[in-house]
Design a protein around this motif. Structure first.
Motif, short mmCIF file in Angstrom:
data_model
loop_
_atom_site.label_atom_id
_atom_site.label_comp_id
_atom_site.label_asym_id
_atom_site.label_seq_id
_atom_site.Cartn_x
_atom_site.Cartn_y
_atom_site.Cartn_z
N VAL A 20 0.89 -1.34 0.00
CA VAL A 20 -0.13 0.06 0.07
C VAL A 20 0.96 1.36 0.08
O VAL A 20 0.29 2.45 -0.31
CB VAL A 20 -0.94 0.03 1.08
CG1 VAL A 20 -1.85 -1.17 1.17
CG2 VAL A 20 -0.24 0.11 2.51
N ALA A 21 2.25 1.02 0.40
CA ALA A 21 3.16 2.60 0.66
C ALA A 21 3.25 3.19 -0.85
O ALA A 21 3.23 2.44 -1.83
CB ALA A 21 4.27 2.06 0.96
N PRO A 22 3.20 4.39 -0.78
CA PRO A 22 3.63 5.06 -1.93
C PRO A 22 5.15 4.68 -2.25
O PRO A 22 5.97 4.54 -1.08
CB PRO A 22 3.24 6.74 -1.56
CG PRO A 22 3.31 6.44 -0.04
CD PRO A 22 3.04 5.38 0.55
N ALA A 23 5.65 4.94 -3.26
CA ALA A 23 6.92 4.73 -3.58
C ALA A 23 8.03 5.61 -2.63
O ALA A 23 9.12 5.07 -2.33
CB ALA A 23 7.34 4.97 -4.99
N GLY A 38 5.96 9.63 4.70
CA GLY A 38 5.33 9.87 3.35
C GLY A 38 3.97 9.20 3.08
O GLY A 38 3.19 9.49 2.25
N ALA A 39 3.46 8.69 4.45
CA ALA A 39 2.13 8.12 4.18
C ALA A 39 1.07 9.26 4.61
O ALA A 39 1.41 10.18 5.38
CB ALA A 39 1.82 7.00 5.34
N ASP A 40 -0.33 9.08 3.86
CA ASP A 40 -1.37 10.11 4.37
C ASP A 40 -2.31 9.05 5.03
O ASP A 40 -2.13 7.98 5.24
CB ASP A 40 -1.85 10.65 3.16
CG ASP A 40 -2.22 9.77 1.95
OD1 ASP A 40 -2.70 8.62 2.57
OD2 ASP A 40 -2.41 10.20 0.91
N LEU A 62 -7.28 3.73 17.19
CA LEU A 62 -6.70 4.89 18.04
C LEU A 62 -5.32 4.59 18.60
O LEU A 62 -4.56 5.62 18.41
CB LEU A 62 -7.55 5.24 19.25
CG LEU A 62 -7.24 6.36 20.16
CD1 LEU A 62 -7.27 7.72 19.24
CD2 LEU A 62 -8.26 6.67 21.09
N GLU A 63 -5.22 3.45 18.91
CA GLU A 63 -3.79 3.28 19.60
C GLU A 63 -2.46 3.12 18.39
O GLU A 63 -1.55 4.07 18.42
CB GLU A 63 -3.71 1.82 20.01
CG GLU A 63 -2.18 1.61 20.66
CD GLU A 63 -2.20 0.35 21.40
OE1 GLU A 63 -1.23 -0.08 21.72
OE2 GLU A 63 -3.39 -0.33 21.62
N VAL A 64 -3.24 2.63 17.15
CA VAL A 64 -2.18 2.69 16.15
C VAL A 64 -1.86 4.00 15.23
O VAL A 64 -0.90 4.43 14.89
CB VAL A 64 -2.20 1.59 14.96
CG1 VAL A 64 -2.26 0.23 15.42
CG2 VAL A 64 -3.84 1.73 14.33
N PHE A 65 -3.09 4.81 15.39
CA PHE A 65 -3.06 6.29 14.94
C PHE A 65 -2.10 6.99 15.81
O PHE A 65 -1.39 7.98 15.26
CB PHE A 65 -4.36 6.78 14.80
CG PHE A 65 -4.87 7.04 13.35
CD1 PHE A 65 -3.99 8.13 12.59
CD2 PHE A 65 -5.92 6.47 12.91
CE1 PHE A 65 -4.54 8.05 11.17
CE2 PHE A 65 -6.31 7.01 11.70
CZ PHE A 65 -5.54 7.56 10.96
N GLU A 66 -2.02 6.89 17.08
CA GLU A 66 -1.24 7.74 18.00
C GLU A 66 0.05 7.40 18.16
O GLU A 66 1.05 8.27 18.42
CB GLU A 66 -1.82 7.40 19.54
CG GLU A 66 -3.24 8.05 19.83
CD GLU A 66 -3.76 7.81 21.10
OE1 GLU A 66 -3.23 6.80 21.86
OE2 GLU A 66 -4.58 8.47 21.37
N ASP A 67 0.41 6.32 17.43
CA ASP A 67 1.87 5.85 17.41
C ASP A 67 2.14 5.18 16.13
O ASP A 67 2.33 3.89 16.03
CB ASP A 67 2.20 4.88 18.56
CG ASP A 67 3.78 4.69 18.61
OD1 ASP A 67 4.47 5.49 18.08
OD2 ASP A 67 4.16 3.90 19.38
N PRO A 68 1.98 5.90 14.95
CA PRO A 68 2.14 5.41 13.62
C PRO A 68 3.33 4.72 13.33
O PRO A 68 3.91 5.35 12.28
CB PRO A 68 1.54 6.42 12.82
CG PRO A 68 2.07 7.81 13.62
CD PRO A 68 2.00 7.39 14.86
#
Length: 83
Positions: A20-23, A38-40, A62-68
């Motif tokens: 899924v990652a941008p180049a 670089g991720a949105d 929420l947990e993964v958004f707080e520490d991405p």
């Protein structure tokens, strides 16, 4: 219950990231901030959903958004599998 092996889970998470990652963000290390790398938010949600499907877990959004970080996502997968 499935065996829980953090290094293997991290590899699964990294494989989902490569899908899924941008180049420009392909070379992130496990503890790099995905948004700074670089991720949105749309890419991040695609990653979380991809990991959930591949690992057959539900992640605490929420947990993964707080520490991405890939490492955080892998840790959450390990914790979900232990339940």
């Amino acid at each position: 219950m499935r065996a829980v092996d953090y290094p293997q889970v991290l590899e699964e998470v990294e494989a989902c990231w490569r899908d899924v990652a941008p180049a420009s963000a392909m070379t992130l290390a496990p503890h790099d901030n995905l948004f700074e790398g670089g991720a949105d938010s749309f890419t991040f949600i695609r990653l979380v959903r991809s990991v959930e499907a591949a690992c057959e877990v539900t992640l605490p959004l929420l947990e993964v958004f707080e520490d991405p970080q890939l490492a955080t996502i892998a840790r959450c997968v390990v914790e979900a599998r232990r339940r």
